[in-house]
Design an enzyme around this catalytic site. Structure first.
Site, PDB file in Angstrom:
ATOM      1  N   GLY A  42      36.426  41.714  38.781  1.00 62.23           N
ATOM      2  CA  GLY A  42      35.301  41.324  37.952  1.00 62.23           C
ATOM      3  C   GLY A  42      34.161  40.787  38.793  1.00 62.23           C
ATOM      4  N   GLY A  63      40.082  42.916  37.968  1.00 65.50           N
ATOM      5  CA  GLY A  63      39.570  43.763  36.898  1.00 65.50           C
ATOM      6  C   GLY A  63      39.722  45.243  37.174  1.00 65.50           C
ATOM      7  N   GLU A 115      43.945  36.188  41.842  1.00 65.67           N
ATOM      8  CA  GLU A 115      43.378  35.242  40.863  1.00 65.67           C
ATOM      9  C   GLU A 115      43.805  33.797  41.088  1.00 65.67           C
ATOM     10  OE1 GLU A 115      42.929  39.236  39.404  1.00 65.67           O
ATOM     11  OE2 GLU A 115      44.700  38.162  40.101  1.00 65.67           O
ATOM     12  N   ASP A 142      45.916  38.202  35.606  1.00 66.48           N
ATOM     13  CA  ASP A 142      45.581  38.785  34.313  1.00 66.48           C
ATOM     14  C   ASP A 142      45.401  40.289  34.455  1.00 66.48           C
ATOM     15  OD1 ASP A 142      43.157  38.681  35.714  1.00 66.48           O
ATOM     16  OD2 ASP A 142      41.986  38.256  33.913  1.00 66.48           O
TER      17      ASP A 142
END
Length: 495
Positions: free
Chosen positions: A140, A189, A212, A220
């Site tokens: 991300g 992501g 992360e 995630d």
């Protein structure tokens, strides 16, 4: 080159229409938009807007009317999409200077195209890749999230994660064949763009990681579903440590379904388009698998699985525990893979204690949940994490000051597991994830037939057969001679 040819073809054969920052390609005469298709597109756009939580972004991300083409060149669009006459529909992540980091606008573009192609008889398969040669998608846009966090705009951050997670759910729910070329850096992501599709192609350039926990978040990008369903305890090992897997290791670990050298990618693309041209409907997944296998590398010429041999049992010994304290103790007591254990302890020492405990509990919880429920829980946890201080501290230290983060609490002993469960897991957000389609109710990973056998299955079968050579023959027959089977079995059995 493949990407250059794709870019020039997309620009030459498509009319690019801007929809509030979104790039939508409508192909030439043979695939020109009909009235029905236009109505469908408007319905999709309306659905994207109406299903979003209230935010200042939701009024500007997507409009239901067309705007003039931007003055920016077509190649400057953050996502390029193209429907080839064969029926192969292509998505190109086009932020090479940012390692194709994905933002909420890109999520909307991708979701719009996937929803449209899912309903289109002209779409036979979907192919996604990254531009620039260095990264598929490095995750991300963390810098943008940090800026929002420092401004106290937590609702906007949560909104962005809503876009990310519903994209991941959509990829795991659509019925069209989905092929992801993870050539280059693939993190966070970017993993969500790949792991829920049936075909994930690694190359010698692939670098995979889930970092992360080092920035105060948690594993995630649908990791709560696919990590517990990896081989043995590889999931918590990869997720907690942020270990980088390179090239063939991504294939051996079960992250990728195939390993294709970059020199064969042009030929692979041509073969897939030829297959699509001969098909009357969506491509048969077994046929796609057969084509990719034709261009897969001879794995006996590649390096062996670096997490095989003595490392795989050590991973299971050390990471098959319910608590982080037990994992740390097991690593300190490891007697076989001693150097690996020391390296792993060093990795864990830099992670957020809170993040590690959230990730481990999520791993064990996700093993009992369906895919859609995993995505709902991740969204809830993201909202809670982003409202706290760990994310701001982790991203600030990683991206701005390049210093060691000051985690709060600073130690595993001070990060109370019961309090973490109460605050993060047992208290839902005021808003919930808003998926764009139905589906995702499955409990088991649906695409294992295209992956290599698990280490655990190899060891179990070797015990039953009682002969290593015959075990190799068994798996070669079961997997129809799939590239990598022989090498992985021999590596696991230390032949």
């Amino acid at each position: 080159m493949l990407l250059g040819r794709f870019l020039s073809s997309a620009i030459r054969t498509s009319q690019l229409t801007k929809v509030s920052g979104m790039t939508i390609n409508s192909t030439e005469s043979s695939h020109s938009a009909t009235t029905t298709a236009a109505q469908r597109l408007l319905a999709v756009q309306k659905r994207l807007v109406s299903s979003s939580p209230a935010s200042k972004f939701s009024h500007t991300t997507i409009a239901t009317h067309h705007h003039p083409v931007s003055n920016k060149g077509d190649g400057d669009a953050e996502v390029l999409t193209h429907q080839h006459p064969s029926g192969i529909c292509e998505i190109l992540l086009n932020r090479p200077k940012n390692l194709n980091a994905i933002n909420y606008t890109m999520c909307d573009i991708i979701c719009e195209r996937l929803l449209t192609w899912e309903k289109s008889d002209a779409c036979k398969a979907i192919f996604v890749r990254g531009n620039g040669g260095k990264a598929f998608c490095a995750g991300g846009d963390i810098k943008a999230l940090l800026d929002l966090a420092q401004e106290g705009r937590n609702d906007d951050i949560t909104y962005i994660f809503n876009r990310q997670y519903r994209k991941d759910h959509l990829i795991g729910s659509i019925q069209k064949p989905y092929i992801a070329l993870i050539d280059g850096i693939t993190m966070g992501g970017g993993v969500g763009l790949t792991m829920n599709g049936p075909f994930r192609i690694a190359t010698e350039n692939t670098v995979f990681a889930m970092p992360e926990n080092s920035i105060g978040l948690f594993s995630d990008a649908s990791a709560s579903f696919w990590m517990p369903r990896l081989d043995g305890s590889l999931g918590p090992y990869i997720g907690l440590t942020g270990k980088r897997l390179r090239g063939a290791d991504v294939f051996y670990a079960g992250i990728a379904t195939h390993y294709v050298p970059t020199k064969h990618l042009d030929s692979l693309e041509s073969a897939l388009k030829e297959l699509a041209s001969q098909s009357q409907g969506s491509l048969d997944q077994n046929a796609i698998n057969a084509v990719i296998e034709r261009f897969s590398a001879d794995m006996e010429q590649e390096a062996p699985f670096s997490l095989g041999g003595d490392i795989y049992p050590a991973i299971n010994r050390c990471f098959n525990h319910e608590t982080m304290e037990e994992i740390i103790a097991a690593l300190k007591n490891e007697k076989v893979a001693v150097d690996w254990a020391k390296e792993t302890l060093d990795r864990l020492s830099g992670m957020s204690p809170t993040s590690m405990k959230i990730s481990l509990q999520l791993y064990h919880t996700g093993a009992r949940l369906s895919f859609i429920d995993c995505m709902r829980l991740e969204y809830q946890l993201a909202g809670k994490c982003l409202a706290g201080s760990e994310f701001s501290e982790g991203t600030r230290a990683t991206l701005v000051t390049r210093t060691k983060p000051n985690w709060n609490p600073p130690t595993l002993e001070e990060a109370d597991a019961n309090e973490i469960k109460r605050h993060y897991f047992d208290a839902p957000l005021d808003t919930s994830l808003t998926p764009l389609c139905e589906g995702g109710n499955y409990m088991e990973y649906p695409h294992t037939r295209y992956m290599l056998p698990k280490c655990s299955d190899i060891l179990d079968m070797a015990d039953k057969i009682g002969n290593k050579e015959n075990t190799v023959k068994y798996f070669l027959e079961k997997y129809n001679g799939k590239q990598g089977v022989r090498t992985k079995v021999m590596c696991v059995l230390k032949m």
